[in-house]
Design a protein around this motif. Structure first.
Motif, PDB file in Angstrom:
ATOM      1  N   SER A 201       0.822  -1.213   0.000  1.00  0.00           N
ATOM      2  CA  SER A 201       0.000   0.000   0.000  1.00  0.00           C
ATOM      3  C   SER A 201       0.857   1.265   0.000  1.00  0.00           C
ATOM      4  O   SER A 201       0.450   2.292  -0.557  1.00  0.00           O
ATOM      5  N   ASP A 202       2.044   1.210   0.597  1.00  0.00           N
ATOM      6  CA  ASP A 202       2.925   2.381   0.568  1.00  0.00           C
ATOM      7  C   ASP A 202       3.419   2.662  -0.847  1.00  0.00           C
ATOM      8  O   ASP A 202       3.523   3.827  -1.267  1.00  0.00           O
ATOM      9  N   THR A 203       3.712   1.598  -1.594  1.00  0.00           N
ATOM     10  CA  THR A 203       4.144   1.775  -2.989  1.00  0.00           C
ATOM     11  C   THR A 203       2.995   2.315  -3.839  1.00  0.00           C
ATOM     12  O   THR A 203       3.189   3.219  -4.676  1.00  0.00           O
ATOM     13  N   LEU A 204       1.788   1.784  -3.622  1.00  0.00           N
ATOM     14  CA  LEU A 204       0.619   2.291  -4.344  1.00  0.00           C
ATOM     15  C   LEU A 204       0.357   3.746  -3.992  1.00  0.00           C
ATOM     16  O   LEU A 204       0.052   4.569  -4.867  1.00  0.00           O
ATOM     17  N   GLY A 205       0.463   4.072  -2.698  1.00  0.00           N
ATOM     18  CA  GLY A 205       0.262   5.455  -2.272  1.00  0.00           C
ATOM     19  C   GLY A 205       1.278   6.389  -2.901  1.00  0.00           C
ATOM     20  O   GLY A 205       0.958   7.521  -3.288  1.00  0.00           O
ATOM     21  N   ALA A 206       2.525   5.914  -3.015  1.00  0.00           N
ATOM     22  CA  ALA A 206       3.566   6.727  -3.651  1.00  0.00           C
ATOM     23  C   ALA A 206       3.244   6.981  -5.121  1.00  0.00           C
ATOM     24  O   ALA A 206       3.422   8.089  -5.634  1.00  0.00           O
ATOM     25  N   MET A 207       2.727   5.945  -5.822  1.00  0.00           N
ATOM     26  CA  MET A 207       2.388   6.107  -7.236  1.00  0.00           C
ATOM     27  C   MET A 207       1.190   7.051  -7.404  1.00  0.00           C
ATOM     28  O   MET A 207       1.206   7.931  -8.269  1.00  0.00           O
ATOM     29  N   ILE A 208       0.171   6.859  -6.590  1.00  0.00           N
ATOM     30  CA  ILE A 208      -0.978   7.777  -6.651  1.00  0.00           C
ATOM     31  C   ILE A 208      -0.516   9.189  -6.307  1.00  0.00           C
ATOM     32  O   ILE A 208      -1.004  10.172  -6.885  1.00  0.00           O
ATOM     33  N   GLY A 209       0.441   9.281  -5.407  1.00  0.00           N
ATOM     34  CA  GLY A 209       1.009  10.580  -5.046  1.00  0.00           C
ATOM     35  C   GLY A 209       1.876  11.189  -6.126  1.00  0.00           C
ATOM     36  O   GLY A 209       2.455  12.270  -5.923  1.00  0.00           O
ATOM     37  N   ARG A 210       1.983  10.519  -7.242  1.00  0.00           N
ATOM     38  CA  ARG A 210       2.673  11.081  -8.416  1.00  0.00           C
ATOM     39  C   ARG A 210       1.694  11.315  -9.567  1.00  0.00           C
ATOM     40  O   ARG A 210       2.097  11.594 -10.687  1.00  0.00           O
ATOM     41  N   GLN A 211       0.407  11.168  -9.267  1.00  0.00           N
ATOM     42  CA  GLN A 211      -0.643  11.426 -10.257  1.00  0.00           C
ATOM     43  C   GLN A 211      -1.611  12.512  -9.779  1.00  0.00           C
ATOM     44  O   GLN A 211      -1.774  13.541 -10.429  1.00  0.00           O
ATOM     45  N   THR A 212      -2.258  12.272  -8.643  1.00  0.00           N
ATOM     46  CA  THR A 212      -3.262  13.244  -8.176  1.00  0.00           C
ATOM     47  C   THR A 212      -2.688  14.618  -7.816  1.00  0.00           C
ATOM     48  O   THR A 212      -3.403  15.614  -7.934  1.00  0.00           O
ATOM     49  N   PRO A 213      -1.423  14.742  -7.368  1.00  0.00           N
ATOM     50  CA  PRO A 213      -0.898  16.097  -7.132  1.00  0.00           C
ATOM     51  C   PRO A 213      -0.871  16.956  -8.388  1.00  0.00           C
ATOM     52  O   PRO A 213      -1.024  18.188  -8.307  1.00  0.00           O
TER      53      PRO A 213
END
Length: 542
Positions: A187-199
């Motif tokens: 989930s941390d890796t997924l959160g990091a990836m989403i954190g490179r899209q939604t921002p």
């Protein structure tokens, strides 16, 4: 027992998908073109889904109706349980007059309604999304905007449009944690990836808000503050999700964005804008009418902010691991009585399992915050009960709509209609990177929840990624990032915001105002997902 079938029409996924999409087409046509009331449109779409399930997919009528009943129950608990208690807290602040104090406090930051829209709908809404999620932010921020003089329809559109970038990390990152469970990815890796899209999306949302408020003039005069607010939010969300804590991404981003807006107001006063049309809530309550033109005391201002401070405190305490484990002991899980489903391979579906997390659900925690708010605002039991009754009356049609839409979603999921659509789209090969966010958008548009969309399509995204040679992390994250854009057109959220601002029966008007922005943002997210799957932006994938 019902075993799902993915291609019931002539063994073709394409033809089957046409009929599988029929309930959604009916729902959105009735809302957007026919302008039918949301609860009526939802019930007709639900009936359509049941007919498709029974007549096309061969699902036994009893199993279809049981799936609908489970969806309706899920719509009430936990989703409506959160919204009802959140609006109850708000109604108590209105009844005591402290909402007027809060309104004047926000107004003193800036009398520019474009900046007020950013501060309340975007920054404050993101904080509420971080804590409670679901439909709470659009309900709370829309009525706050009305109280500052915005017309109800515009307030609803602003609240829905702003409730995009924070959604993937909402309710303490519940969508991300759920995505990790269904995909077996970290989930941390997924959160990091989403954190490179939604921002990246966050940078543009405040700019759109000022356009909605004041057109081209608003963009011309307010773009610096809007850009700073979006950039501050995006940078904080990226940094927190990638290097600090995925569950706290929205909390930090919301506070950073609000601080940026306040700093811009102090350093660069905006041109005085033309006044906006007021709403009924623009009239102060009698209890505080005498102070409408003056400054409130520090004690009254602190009391006005107290409910939100209490909500933050309660939710933070409940996220402490030891407290969360203690509360989770009351959780009960059981199979929905009489519902027996398997996937096409014959494996039992988790859809039949219903969870009653009495104490860990944000709705119960919001109820506790409401009880503490009674003490802080000195609200007696009788007044609090009357406020709760007012809340239920205010949300009655939204309650019907949400339960009907979730019943629709569960019937489509149980019969295989939703998986038919997803599997057909997953056959696009490498081009699936372009379509992956659309799948997430579809899931959230149907269920009103990015969490539910991730539960529905997360595993499918992984399967499609493996077949097409794409990054599983990227595709799973794109599902969640695309899903945030479906929330503004979800009938569930349309019903909640319409009830909050007094536009019952006009959900179609709100839908037509937001669907264009939803599709524009979605197109941008699709392009970003595709570029991240190519050498151009593949360096962004962890």
């Amino acid at each position: 027992m019902y075993r799902q079938v993915l291609d019931p029409v002539a063994g073709s996924l394409a033809w089957s998908s046409l009929l599988a999409a029929l309930p959604l087409a009916v729902l959105f046509v009735l809302l957007g073109a026919v302008r039918m009331r949301a609860w009526t449109a939802s019930l007709i779409a639900l009936a359509t889904a049941v007919l498709v399930a029974v007549l096309v997919y061969g699902m036994p009528t009893g199993q279809a109706l049981l799936a609908a009943s489970e969806g309706a129950a899920f719509g009430f608990f936990p989703i409506l349980w959160i919204v009802i208690n959140a609006i109850w807290v708000y109604n108590m602040t209105v009844a005591t007059g402290h909402f007027d104090v809060l309104r004047r406090s926000f107004a003193r930051v800036s009398d520019d309604h474009r900046l007020q829209a950013i501060l309340i709908a975007f920054s404050f809404g993101a904080l509420i999304e971080a804590l409670a999620g679901f439909g709470t932010p659009v309900a709370v921020t829309s009525v706050m905007l009305i109280a500052l003089g915005f017309a109800p329809l515009k307030a609803a559109v602003l609240a829905l449009t702003a409730n995009t970038a924070p959604v993937a990390f909402g309710a303490m990152a519940t969508p991300v944690l759920t995505l990790g469970k269904v995909t077996d990815l970290d989930s941390d890796t997924l959160g990091a990836m989403i954190g490179r899209q939604t921002p990246i999306l966050a940078v543009f949302v405040p700019l759109v808000l000022v356009v909605i408020v004041d057109g081209r003039r608003g963009l011309r005069e307010s773009w610096p503050a809007a850009l700073v607010a979006g950039a501050a939010f995006g940078l904080a969300q990226y940094t927190t999700a990638n290097f600090l804590s995925v569950p706290l991404a929205d909390v930090v981003a919301a506070l950073a964005s609000a601080a940026a807006v306040v700093a811009m107001v102090r350093l660069r006063p905006a041109p005085r804008p033309a006044p906006v049309a007021g709403g009924a809530a623009d009239e102060p309550t009698p209890e505080f009418a005498a102070r409408a033109s003056g400054r409130d005391s520090r004690a009254e201002t602190a009391r006005a902010y107290a409910p939100y401070a209490i909500i933050i405190a309660v939710f933070v305490v409940c996220q402490i691991a030891q407290v969360k484990d203690l509360l989770d002991r009351a959780t009960r899980t059981f199979g929905w009585p009489g519902l027996h489903l398997t996937d096409p391979s014959g494996k039992p579906l988790g859809l039949v399992t219903f969870t009653l997390n009495y104490l860990t659900t944000p709705g119960t925690q919001m109820l506790v915050a409401g009880l503490l708010t009674m003490l802080a605002l000195r609200v007696g039991p009788g007044r609090a009960v009357r406020a709760y009754g007012t809340t239920l009356a205010q949300l009655k049609w939204a309650i019907v709509t949400v339960m009907a839409v979730l019943a629709l979603a569960f019937v489509m999921n149980a019969s295989g209609q939703t998986i038919t659509l997803g599997t057909w789209m997953a056959g696009a090969g490498a081009a699936f990177a372009l379509l992956s966010p659309v799948l997430g958008w579809l899931g959230t548009a149907v269920t009103g929840s990015d969490t539910s969309s991730n539960s529905l399509f997360g595993a499918l995204q992984i399967t499609a990624a493996d077949k097409a040679g794409l990054s599983p992390v990227l595709m799973a994250a794109s599902n969640s990032s695309g899903g945030v854009l479906g929330k503004m057109v979800s009938p569930q959220n349309l019903a909640i915001v319409a009830a909050a601002v007094g536009l019952d029966g006009k959900e179609g008007d709100v839908f037509r105002r937001v669907v264009g922005w939803s599709l524009v943002f979605l197109a941008g997210m699709c392009l970003l997902s595709w570029l991240q799957s190519t050498p151009v932006l593949s360096w962004m994938v962890p």
